[in-house]
Design a protein around this motif. Sequence first.
Motif, short mmCIF file in Angstrom:
data_model
loop_
_atom_site.label_atom_id
_atom_site.label_comp_id
_atom_site.label_asym_id
_atom_site.label_seq_id
_atom_site.Cartn_x
_atom_site.Cartn_y
_atom_site.Cartn_z
N VAL A 146 -27.14 -34.94 -12.58
CA VAL A 146 -27.77 -36.25 -12.57
C VAL A 146 -27.76 -36.87 -14.00
O VAL A 146 -27.65 -37.64 -14.62
N VAL B 294 -31.42 -43.30 -12.15
CA VAL B 294 -31.36 -42.02 -11.13
C VAL B 294 -30.83 -42.37 -9.92
O VAL B 294 -29.99 -42.10 -9.29
N LEU C 78 -27.42 -41.75 -8.10
CA LEU C 78 -27.27 -41.19 -6.56
C LEU C 78 -26.33 -42.02 -5.57
O LEU C 78 -25.74 -41.17 -4.80
#
Lengths: 139, 139
Positions: free
Chosen positions: A37, A20, A24
Amino acid sequence: MESQDLRKAGLKVTLPRLKVLEILEQTAQRHMSAEDVYKALLEMGEEIGLATVYRVLTQFEGAGLVSRLSIEGGHAVFELVDGSHHDHLLCVSCNRIEEFVDEVIEERQRVIAAEKGFEMTEHSLYIYGICKECQKKAG
Amino acid sequence: MESQDLRKAGLKVTLPRLKVLEILEQTAQRHMSAEDVYKALLEMGEEIGLATVYRVLTQFEGAGLVSRLSIEGGHAVFELVDGSHHDHLLCVSCNRIEEFVDEVIEERQRVIAAEKGFEMTEHSLYIYGICKECQKKAG
DNA sequence: ATGTATGCAAAACATTTGCACCTGG
DNA sequence: CCAGGTGCAAATGTTTTGCATACAT
């Protein structure tokens, strides 16, 4: 080495959290919803559940790695924290998000909170409008 | 005579719409969620469905009679429009909502939008904090 | 009359949670 | 090994919608 960031934040270094964070950091689009995401992870070939994405993003927010924007219209949007506070300008036509900082506004907010006897914890300012590109398109 | 307001807004004058308007005008609490309005109607003895409350509030918003605040944390809050624009201060502890106007901030927002090439359509500013009363309680 | 508005129940939506299983340190 | 993390499915809470009925003009 992102695992440092996680450890520093008191979070165990796990694959979902690393992935994750990677999304980002590496996605061109700086502002992403949990769903964004999640989709990016799928495209990357990672089998991570949407619930986990939500959990991880919420933990990141608690750890101060990420901040959550509360934009009009349903779903939350997250962005990596880079130290500097800023507010947002949103294009209502193409959903582009731009950032800005204005010390005059920051100061006025402090003054207003003080005048009303509030101990300010945070604030959110969104300017909605039509960006240059969309103005052109619309003629 | 509120029915005038409704007619002026291009809305047929019906009992649910009149009652919702009445609640908004007469309740001490200026900021209400759909649920709040619904409960107030029930207490008043009116059998109006929650779905209708949502529909009516949305129509009122479209008609410019009411504005919808997008506050953090789930549900929307509505307030009667009284002509004057203002922003909000929210107590994160007791949920009290106060209003304020600051021409310096208004002007800076216009300047920022212009600088970024945005045609500003609206903006929302919320200052979150702890109000005087809650500070006392917390010691 | 007749086009809208309403009520109800069901759907939609983003997000959260319970629980059995898995994993990092 | 064992606390904590994850996946899945089910639950949640708010808001919206489909449809048959009721109402304003």
